[in-house]
Design a protein around this motif. Structure first.
Motif, PDB file in Angstrom:
ATOM      1  N   GLN A   1       0.894  -1.123   0.033  1.00 40.97           N
ATOM      2  CA  GLN A   1       0.182  -0.046  -0.082  1.00 40.97           C
ATOM      3  C   GLN A   1       0.879   1.308   0.058  1.00 40.97           C
ATOM      4  OE1 GLN A   1      -2.732  -0.250   3.190  1.00 40.97           O
ATOM      5  NE2 GLN A   1      -3.879  -1.896   2.239  1.00 40.97           N
ATOM      6  N   ALA A   2       1.882   1.168   0.691  1.00 44.05           N
ATOM      7  CA  ALA A   2       2.745   2.513   0.693  1.00 44.05           C
ATOM      8  C   ALA A   2       3.515   2.777  -0.558  1.00 44.05           C
ATOM      9  CB  ALA A   2       4.159   2.024   1.640  1.00 44.05           C
ATOM     10  N   MET A   3       3.440   1.616  -1.470  1.00 46.72           N
ATOM     11  CA  MET A   3       3.951   1.787  -2.886  1.00 46.72           C
ATOM     12  C   MET A   3       2.786   2.855  -3.790  1.00 46.72           C
ATOM     13  SD  MET A   3       7.123   1.104  -3.545  1.00 46.72           S
ATOM     14  CE  MET A   3       7.079   1.041  -5.251  1.00 46.72           C
ATOM     15  N   TRP A   4       1.599   2.660  -3.424  1.00 49.14           N
ATOM     16  CA  TRP A   4       0.802   3.273  -4.341  1.00 49.14           C
ATOM     17  C   TRP A   4       0.988   4.840  -4.440  1.00 49.14           C
ATOM     18  CZ3 TRP A   4      -4.406   1.657  -1.542  1.00 49.14           C
ATOM     19  CH2 TRP A   4      -4.653  -0.060  -1.705  1.00 49.14           C
ATOM     20  N   GLY A   5       1.557   5.391  -3.722  1.00 49.00           N
ATOM     21  CA  GLY A   5       1.920   6.877  -3.847  1.00 49.00           C
ATOM     22  C   GLY A   5       3.196   6.957  -4.746  1.00 49.00           C
ATOM     23  N   VAL A   6       4.048   5.987  -4.730  1.00 50.99           N
ATOM     24  CA  VAL A   6       5.056   6.273  -5.843  1.00 50.99           C
ATOM     25  C   VAL A   6       4.568   5.722  -7.065  1.00 50.99           C
ATOM     26  CG1 VAL A   6       7.162   4.867  -6.547  1.00 50.99           C
ATOM     27  CG2 VAL A   6       6.829   5.399  -4.108  1.00 50.99           C
ATOM     28  N   LEU A   7       3.669   4.814  -7.260  1.00 49.96           N
ATOM     29  CA  LEU A   7       2.943   4.343  -8.505  1.00 49.96           C
ATOM     30  C   LEU A   7       2.120   5.516  -9.002  1.00 49.96           C
ATOM     31  CD1 LEU A   7       2.393   0.457  -7.625  1.00 49.96           C
ATOM     32  CD2 LEU A   7       4.244   1.604  -8.964  1.00 49.96           C
ATOM     33  N   ARG A   8       1.764   6.345  -8.415  1.00 55.39           N
ATOM     34  CA  ARG A   8       1.098   7.455  -8.747  1.00 55.39           C
ATOM     35  C   ARG A   8       2.143   8.234 -10.011  1.00 55.39           C
ATOM     36  NH1 ARG A   8      -0.640  11.863  -4.747  1.00 55.39           N
ATOM     37  NH2 ARG A   8       1.659  11.523  -4.348  1.00 55.39           N
ATOM     38  N   PHE A   9       3.332   8.088  -9.709  1.00 54.15           N
ATOM     39  CA  PHE A   9       4.379   9.099 -10.364  1.00 54.15           C
ATOM     40  C   PHE A   9       5.050   7.898 -11.377  1.00 54.15           C
ATOM     41  CE2 PHE A   9       3.508  11.400  -6.357  1.00 54.15           C
ATOM     42  CZ  PHE A   9       3.340  12.638  -7.096  1.00 54.15           C
ATOM     43  N   ALA A  10       4.535   6.880 -11.696  1.00 53.21           N
ATOM     44  CA  ALA A  10       5.192   5.839 -12.499  1.00 53.21           C
ATOM     45  C   ALA A  10       5.005   5.898 -13.973  1.00 53.21           C
ATOM     46  CB  ALA A  10       4.788   4.311 -12.014  1.00 53.21           C
TER      47      ALA A  10
END
Length: 139
Positions: free
Chosen positions: A128-137
């Motif tokens: 779930q913490a990666m969701w923020g990163v994946l917004r910018f992927a």
């Protein structure tokens, strides 16, 4: 101020670079063998120090489903992550270069060191913490 020309480069008088615009900028290198916590890194990126305008390099996150390095490119308010290519056998690490003017290099190092992942969380929590990163992927 003007663009540096080839004549400037070839001139013997160009040995003194103190008057060039690039001397106003600083670069900070940050490396970590420990993975970075995605939420902490995004908080750092959301609250970048004044004067820090360029970040590039590789970031490793501790999330098994996303266990690889990501490239990170940030210029001004632009932010992009993309999966980095590389052999799986190499130990992933974070390697960043940060460029700016009037930045406190020690504070940048402290802030990024505080982004290291120091605790083991449940797999679903770290994913779930990666969701923020994946917004910018990048796709």
């Amino acid at each position: 101020m003007r663009q540096l020309s080839f004549a400037d480069l070839l001139s013997e008088e160009s040995d003194d670079h103190s008057g060039h615009a690039h001397t106003l900028y600083e670069s900070v290198e940050f490396t970590s063998a420990d993975p970075l916590d995605p939420r902490r890194l995004l908080d750092f990126l959301d609250h970048r120090p004044a004067g820090l305008y360029r970040i590039k390099g590789y970031v490793h996150f501790p999330v098994s489903a996303f266990d690889q390095r990501y490239t990170l490119h940030a210029v001004g308010s632009f932010l992009r992550f993309a999966p980095a290519s590389g052999e799986r056998s190499e130990r992933p690490a974070t390697e960043l270069v940060l460029i700016g003017a009037g930045i406190d290099a020690d504070a940048v190092h402290r802030d990024l060191a505080a982004c290291r992942s120091t605790e083991t969380a449940a797999p679903e929590e770290t994913e779930q913490a990666m969701w923020g990163v994946l917004r910018f992927a990048a796709p």
